[in-house]
Scaffold this motif. Structure first.
Motif, mmCIF file in Angstrom:
data_model
loop_
_atom_site.group_PDB
_atom_site.id
_atom_site.type_symbol
_atom_site.label_atom_id
_atom_site.label_comp_id
_atom_site.label_asym_id
_atom_site.label_seq_id
_atom_site.Cartn_x
_atom_site.Cartn_y
_atom_site.Cartn_z
ATOM 1 N N LEU A 233 0.854 -1.191 0.000
ATOM 2 C CA LEU A 233 0.000 0.000 0.000
ATOM 3 C C LEU A 233 0.889 1.239 0.000
ATOM 4 C CD1 LEU A 233 -2.837 -0.572 2.648
ATOM 5 C CD2 LEU A 233 -3.124 -0.276 0.181
ATOM 6 N N TYR A 236 -0.755 7.105 2.884
ATOM 7 C CA TYR A 236 -1.881 8.003 2.592
ATOM 8 C C TYR A 236 -1.274 9.352 2.175
ATOM 9 C CZ TYR A 236 -6.003 10.858 3.186
ATOM 10 O OH TYR A 236 -7.037 11.730 2.975
ATOM 11 N N ARG A 274 -6.272 -5.911 5.346
ATOM 12 C CA ARG A 274 -7.109 -4.929 6.042
ATOM 13 C C ARG A 274 -6.328 -4.309 7.202
ATOM 14 N NH1 ARG A 274 -11.242 -7.936 8.289
ATOM 15 N NH2 ARG A 274 -10.784 -9.876 7.197
ATOM 16 N N ALA A 277 -4.068 -1.663 5.914
ATOM 17 C CA ALA A 277 -4.784 -0.413 5.599
ATOM 18 C C ALA A 277 -4.987 0.405 6.874
ATOM 19 C CB ALA A 277 -6.124 -0.736 4.936
ATOM 20 N N THR A 280 -1.676 1.902 7.966
ATOM 21 C CA THR A 280 -1.313 3.027 7.090
ATOM 22 C C THR A 280 -2.060 4.293 7.495
ATOM 23 O OG1 THR A 280 -0.842 1.518 5.268
ATOM 24 C CG2 THR A 280 -1.362 3.793 4.671
ATOM 25 N N ILE A 307 -9.923 5.437 5.992
ATOM 26 C CA ILE A 307 -9.855 4.067 5.454
ATOM 27 C C ILE A 307 -10.654 4.003 4.153
ATOM 28 C CG2 ILE A 307 -10.774 1.707 5.814
ATOM 29 C CD1 ILE A 307 -8.303 2.002 7.395
ATOM 30 N N LEU A 310 -8.662 5.693 1.456
ATOM 31 C CA LEU A 310 -7.502 4.881 1.040
ATOM 32 C C LEU A 310 -7.975 3.718 0.171
ATOM 33 C CD1 LEU A 310 -4.376 4.512 1.423
ATOM 34 C CD2 LEU A 310 -4.934 2.895 3.251
ATOM 35 N N HIS A 311 -9.093 3.155 0.550
ATOM 36 C CA HIS A 311 -9.654 2.045 -0.232
ATOM 37 C C HIS A 311 -9.951 2.514 -1.653
ATOM 38 C CE1 HIS A 311 -13.004 -0.894 -1.258
ATOM 39 N NE2 HIS A 311 -11.930 -1.640 -1.067
ATOM 40 N N THR A 314 -6.782 3.177 -3.868
ATOM 41 C CA THR A 314 -5.854 2.077 -4.181
ATOM 42 C C THR A 314 -6.526 0.987 -5.008
ATOM 43 O OG1 THR A 314 -6.345 1.136 -2.005
ATOM 44 C CG2 THR A 314 -4.317 2.424 -2.214
#
Ligand code: AMP
Length: 325
Positions: A233, A236, A274, A277, A280, A307, A310-311, A314
């Protein structure tokens, strides 16, 4: 499932291009605890000196962290770290480290701390990490962090400590230094191979050895290597980073905290992704202000919103294109 963390509780003096702070609350165990406290019960173990205030402990208490195993050493001085960052916030210079009460520290975990199901061995002398690991043989999941200093002066002890845990969280440069392998994936695979031969497929409390390797890459993010596969990942994308101190420990707090909060789920790559994430996102908040300042007023709602972002950033859709050649 409760988490026990052992590591430094510190006063940090930090200078970045954006300002400086003197003797603020820091330490790997502190940064870890504040992050992990968003997911589960946390017990912090470590020594402080007579110069350590109740106000500092209250910062952890305010997030529900159990500080009853923080040992106040009469006449002792709290661990002190002084660091400075240049414009490249990925590299820093350590100007001073005073071990203080860590010098004679012999960790003795209380019954309460030993009963935790999850253990995080924050960056401390690897012999101490092994001593603590030896007192928590029943833990379901154990993770470890370390640093270049211990690779330089106590490599054998560090390797022995790594062989006794499930998860190793290191900076990418440290992973390369530890293994002598220039490539990140092959370095991670090398550490995975240090698991005892009979550890593969063992139950939660069976023979151990590293099965999850996380390589932190500063502002570039983090990578995960397991026997199952690879995942990465980006960090952010923040426009303003004020102080990266504790980002790694906060990341670890998010990762380990998320895993602790899923006691009935198998330690699969899906769960670990998960967890990565959440790690991060937690780290991204930590670096927005000095020391623990941002974490002290962070909310679960803010974490959940980031979150979600970020989801979204990415993901990409499959691109069914007939390629030439
Ligand atoms: P990080 O930025 O995640 O690597 O963590 C920085 C934190 O680690 C600071 O709050 C320091 O107090 C602490 N720290 C720095 N050097 C050491 C060391 N040699 N042993 C234990 N903790 C340290």
């Amino acid at each position: 499932m409760p988490i026990t963390v052992v590591g430094s509780i510190a006063y940090d003096t930090v200078k970045t291009p954006f300002g400086e702070r003197e003797r603020m609350l820091g330490g790997a165990a502190v940064h870890f605890s504040l992050a992990a406290s968003f997911f589960d019960d946390v017990r912090v173990v470590g020594p402080v000196g007579e110069d350590f205030g109740e106000r500092q402990l209250d910062i952890m208490r305010a997030r529900g962290v159990d500080v009853s195993d923080v040992e106040r050493v009469a006449g002792g001085k709290t661990f002190f770290w002084h660091g400075e960052y240049g414009w490249d916030l990925n590299s820093r210079e350590t100007l001073d480290t005073q071990l203080g009460v860590f010098e004679g520290f012999a960790p003795k975990l209380s019954e309460g701390s030993r009963a935790s199901d999850v253990l995080f061995l924050a960056n401390i002398q690897p012999d101490l990490q092994q001593q603590v690991r030896g007192q928590m043989t029943g833990a379901r999941f154990v993770a470890l962090d370390s640093m270049n200093l211990w690779i330089d002066i106590a490599r054998d002890s560090l390797v022995a400590a790594i062989e006794s845990v499930d998860c190793v969280i290191l900076n990418d440069a440290e992973l390369r230094q530890l293994t002598g392998k220039p490539n990140l994936v092959s370095a991670a695979r090398e550490v995975l191979s240090w698991a005892p031969a009979d550890a593969a497929g063992s139950g939660a409390r069976g023979p151990r050895g590293p099965r999850v390797i996380v390589a932190k890459q500063g502002e570039y993010g983090a990578a995960l290597v397991t026997h199952e596969g690879f995942f990465a990942l980006p960090a952010y994308p923040l426009e303003t980073v004020i102080d990266p101190t504790g980002a790694g420990d906060t990341f670890a707090g998010g990762l380990v905290g998320y895993i602790a909060a899923h006691p009935d789920e198998e330690l699969s790559d899906a769960l670990l992704r998960r967890a990565m994430a959440h790690a991060t996102v937690l780290a991204s908040f930590n670096v927005e202000e000095f020391g623990t300042e941002r974490m002290q007023r962070l909310t679960g709602t803010e974490i959940a919103a980031r979150i979600h972002e970020l989801h979204a950033m990415t993901q990409f859709s499959g691109a069914p294109l007939q390629l030439r050649g």
